[in-house]
Design a protein around this motif. Structure first.
Motif, short mmCIF file in Angstrom:
data_model
loop_
_atom_site.label_atom_id
_atom_site.label_comp_id
_atom_site.label_asym_id
_atom_site.label_seq_id
_atom_site.Cartn_x
_atom_site.Cartn_y
_atom_site.Cartn_z
N THR A 195 -37.93 -0.78 -17.95
CA THR A 195 -38.75 0.35 -18.42
C THR A 195 -40.22 -0.03 -18.49
OG1 THR A 195 -36.90 1.23 -19.72
CG2 THR A 195 -39.11 1.97 -20.32
N PHE A 196 -40.49 -1.21 -19.03
CA PHE A 196 -41.88 -1.67 -19.17
C PHE A 196 -42.53 -1.87 -17.81
CE2 PHE A 196 -45.41 -4.37 -20.38
CZ PHE A 196 -45.79 -3.80 -21.58
N GLU A 197 -41.79 -2.44 -16.85
CA GLU A 197 -42.33 -2.66 -15.51
C GLU A 197 -42.69 -1.34 -14.84
OE1 GLU A 197 -40.41 -6.81 -13.84
OE2 GLU A 197 -39.16 -5.02 -13.83
N GLU A 198 -41.81 -0.33 -15.02
CA GLU A 198 -42.08 0.98 -14.44
C GLU A 198 -43.33 1.59 -15.04
OE1 GLU A 198 -38.51 3.12 -15.21
OE2 GLU A 198 -37.42 2.26 -13.51
N ASN A 199 -43.50 1.45 -16.35
CA ASN A 199 -44.67 2.01 -17.01
C ASN A 199 -45.95 1.31 -16.56
OD1 ASN A 199 -43.22 3.89 -18.43
ND2 ASN A 199 -43.03 2.63 -20.27
N VAL A 200 -45.90 -0.02 -16.47
CA VAL A 200 -47.08 -0.80 -16.09
C VAL A 200 -47.54 -0.42 -14.68
CG1 VAL A 200 -47.89 -3.12 -15.49
CG2 VAL A 200 -46.64 -2.75 -17.61
N GLU A 201 -46.58 -0.14 -13.79
CA GLU A 201 -46.92 0.20 -12.40
C GLU A 201 -47.50 1.60 -12.27
OE1 GLU A 201 -43.33 -0.30 -10.25
OE2 GLU A 201 -43.38 -2.48 -10.29
N LYS A 202 -47.15 2.49 -13.19
CA LYS A 202 -47.45 3.91 -12.99
C LYS A 202 -48.67 4.43 -13.72
CE LYS A 202 -42.72 5.27 -11.91
NZ LYS A 202 -41.54 6.03 -12.35
N PHE A 203 -49.18 3.67 -14.69
CA PHE A 203 -50.32 4.23 -15.42
C PHE A 203 -51.56 3.36 -15.28
CE2 PHE A 203 -47.92 1.95 -18.81
CZ PHE A 203 -48.85 0.96 -19.06
N ASN A 204 -52.72 4.04 -15.51
CA ASN A 204 -53.99 3.33 -15.59
C ASN A 204 -54.31 3.11 -17.05
OD1 ASN A 204 -54.50 3.28 -12.84
ND2 ASN A 204 -55.37 5.34 -12.87
N THR A 205 -54.69 1.91 -17.42
CA THR A 205 -54.99 1.64 -18.83
C THR A 205 -56.50 1.52 -19.01
OG1 THR A 205 -54.78 -0.73 -18.47
CG2 THR A 205 -52.82 0.44 -19.17
N ALA A 206 -56.90 1.62 -20.24
CA ALA A 206 -58.31 1.44 -20.57
C ALA A 206 -58.70 -0.01 -20.29
CB ALA A 206 -58.56 1.79 -22.03
N LYS A 207 -59.98 -0.20 -20.02
CA LYS A 207 -60.47 -1.55 -19.73
C LYS A 207 -60.20 -2.48 -20.90
CE LYS A 207 -64.56 -3.98 -18.10
NZ LYS A 207 -65.99 -3.87 -17.76
N GLY A 208 -59.65 -3.65 -20.59
CA GLY A 208 -59.38 -4.61 -21.65
C GLY A 208 -57.92 -4.65 -22.04
N LEU A 209 -57.15 -3.62 -21.63
CA LEU A 209 -55.74 -3.58 -22.01
C LEU A 209 -54.84 -4.23 -20.97
CD1 LEU A 209 -55.31 0.01 -23.49
CD2 LEU A 209 -55.69 -2.13 -24.70
N ASP A 210 -55.36 -4.39 -19.71
CA ASP A 210 -54.51 -4.90 -18.64
C ASP A 210 -54.00 -6.31 -18.96
OD1 ASP A 210 -57.07 -5.81 -18.55
OD2 ASP A 210 -57.22 -5.83 -16.37
N HIS A 211 -54.86 -7.15 -19.51
CA HIS A 211 -54.44 -8.52 -19.84
C HIS A 211 -53.38 -8.50 -20.93
CE1 HIS A 211 -54.78 -12.84 -20.56
NE2 HIS A 211 -54.78 -12.56 -21.84
N LEU A 212 -53.55 -7.63 -21.89
CA LEU A 212 -52.60 -7.51 -22.99
C LEU A 212 -51.23 -7.08 -22.48
CD1 LEU A 212 -52.12 -7.55 -26.05
CD2 LEU A 212 -52.89 -5.19 -26.13
N LEU A 213 -51.22 -6.12 -21.56
CA LEU A 213 -49.95 -5.64 -20.99
C LEU A 213 -49.29 -6.70 -20.12
CD1 LEU A 213 -51.03 -2.00 -20.12
CD2 LEU A 213 -49.50 -2.72 -21.95
N ASP A 214 -50.11 -7.43 -19.35
CA ASP A 214 -49.56 -8.51 -18.53
C ASP A 214 -48.90 -9.57 -19.40
OD1 ASP A 214 -50.36 -7.32 -16.22
OD2 ASP A 214 -52.21 -8.48 -16.00
#
Length: 408
Positions: free
Chosen positions: A362-381
């Motif tokens: 579920t998390f992988e699908e969400n990460v692939e499909k949305f754009n996050t605010a700047k600074g959140l990409d590292h947190l999600l990774d």
């Protein structure tokens, strides 16, 4: 008089259609003036109807005049006026019929428009591109509001589906950002814990400022990203602590441990953890071990990265085994044999693994499909990496359990 008469000083309007004659007033001044008064009132009615017709012809929202026409038609039998009420009644019936036809056609057209908007909404509402999807849905909402009503037989279905789709989208969006906010708060708590431990280390006194600073900076870099304003506040406090440590180290004048000694201390901890990880139910205080690890001193960047990776893998493995053992104690019956206990241990591990795999997917699908605010990409990774590690560790334990089961 074609439309009424005067009798005994009273004025009567003639019957028309199914409506009986009606007394509409009394003679005042003269019969001619009285009749002219009621004739003028009828002319006022005609003028009002003409004005309504003009508005219907000139305005786009013709259906809004239907109730006005119906009210005029229904007021005719009680109106105190003199004139051709039958013709006026027929005219209003004709206008009413035309408006009903227009409304039926318009509602059918509205149904087609709203059906098309629903199809567009279904596609957009399933998106994880929160920013662009929100803008698209707001645009659809504006079009929906501007589109008129549909027939009552379709209203509940089409309005219900529209409401359900929009509500589900905004609920998913709210849940996502609530999870992001939760993750941010957890990270902020890590920073607060880091500063607390940094104060404790500094308060103990250490003249080897270079090693202390390197250790603390290494830990700081592992904390991950948070909101800019929060990060800046924590950084300022961290710098204040470092300045305090530097002043203390200058006055203490103690020697410093060598890099080789720090590597040796960390390797000893890794060797101890590696041996414990072979046990199904390791006995160890991981919190104490983590504290010892952080106190082990400065290690060069590449070596520090390699040793940290091994440390996190081993502590994750041991932590999962400890948790599995605790869960087994809760689930096991008192009279279970060792063989049955091990089978139960494997079943419980399968349940935990399947849960983690589902969460990871579920998390992988969400990460692939949305754009996050700047600074959140590292947190999600980082969150994704942690979830993958949980799955990998459980698979490693499962392989160990199966190997023991096959050997028995």
């Amino acid at each position: 008089m074609d439309y009424g008469y005067i009798k005994n000083g009273k004025v009567y309007r003639n019957a028309f259609l199914d409506f009986p004659e009606k007394e509409i007033g009394t003679v005042k001044d003269s019969e001619e003036a009285t009749m002219q008064y009621f004739t003028d009132r009828f002319q006022g009615l005609l003028n009002e109807i003409t004005e309504v017709q003009h508005k219907i012809e000139s305005q786009s929202n013709k259906g809004s005049f239907l109730m006005k026409v119906i009210n005029l038609k229904e007021s005719l039998p009680t109106m105190d006026a003199m004139g051709d009420f039958e013709s006026v009644h027929n005219k209003l019936v004709e206008i009413e019929s035309e408006l009903n036809t227009y409304i039926d056609q318009n509602r059918h057209k509205n149904l087609q428009i709203k059906t098309a908007l629903l199809e567009e909404l279904k596609s957009v509402a399933s998106s994880h591109e929160w920013k662009s999807a929100t803008e698209a849905i707001k645009e659809i909402q504006q079009k929906w509001i501007k589109t008129g009503a549909v027939d009552s037989e379709h209203k509940d279905r089409i309005e219900g589906e529209y409401k359900q789709l929009t509500n589900q989208f905004f609920e998913r969006k709210s849940a996502f950002y609530a999870e992001i906010e939760k993750m941010m708060q957890e990270k902020e708590a890590d920073y607060e814990e880091f500063l607390k431990k940094a104060r404790e280390k500094i308060s103990k006194g250490n003249s080897n400022f270079k090693t202390l600073k390197a250790d603390l900076m290494s830990e700081w870099k592992e904390l991950g990203k948070i909101k800019h304003e929060k990060h800046a506040a924590f950084w300022d406090e961290f710098q204040r602590l470092l300045k305090s440590a530097m002043r203390s180290s200058k006055s203490a004048g103690q020697g410093k441990a060598s890099v080789e000694e720090n590597i040796k201390r960390r390797q000893e901890i890794l060797d101890k953890l590696s041996a414990l990880s072979e046990s199904l139910e390791p006995k160890i205080n991981l919190n104490q071990v983590r504290k010892e690890w952080k106190m082990a001193g400065f290690v060069p960047k590449q070596k520090n990265y390699e040793m940290n990776e091994t440390f996190h893998r081993l502590t994750s493995l041991i932590s999962e085994k400890i948790f599995l053992g605790q869960l087994l104690q809760k689930k096991a019956r008192k009279d279970m044999s060792e063989q049955d206990l091990e089978k139960l241990r494997i079943r419980l591990l399968y349940d935990l693994l399947n849960r983690d795999v589902a969460e990871l997917k579920t998390f992988e699908e969400n990460v692939e499909k949305f754009n996050t605010a700047k600074g959140l990409d590292h947190l999600l990774d980082q969150k994704l990496f942690q979830q993958k590690r949980k799955v990998e560790v459980k698979k490693e334990i499962l392989n160990q359990l199966k190997g023991l089961q096959n050997s028995n």
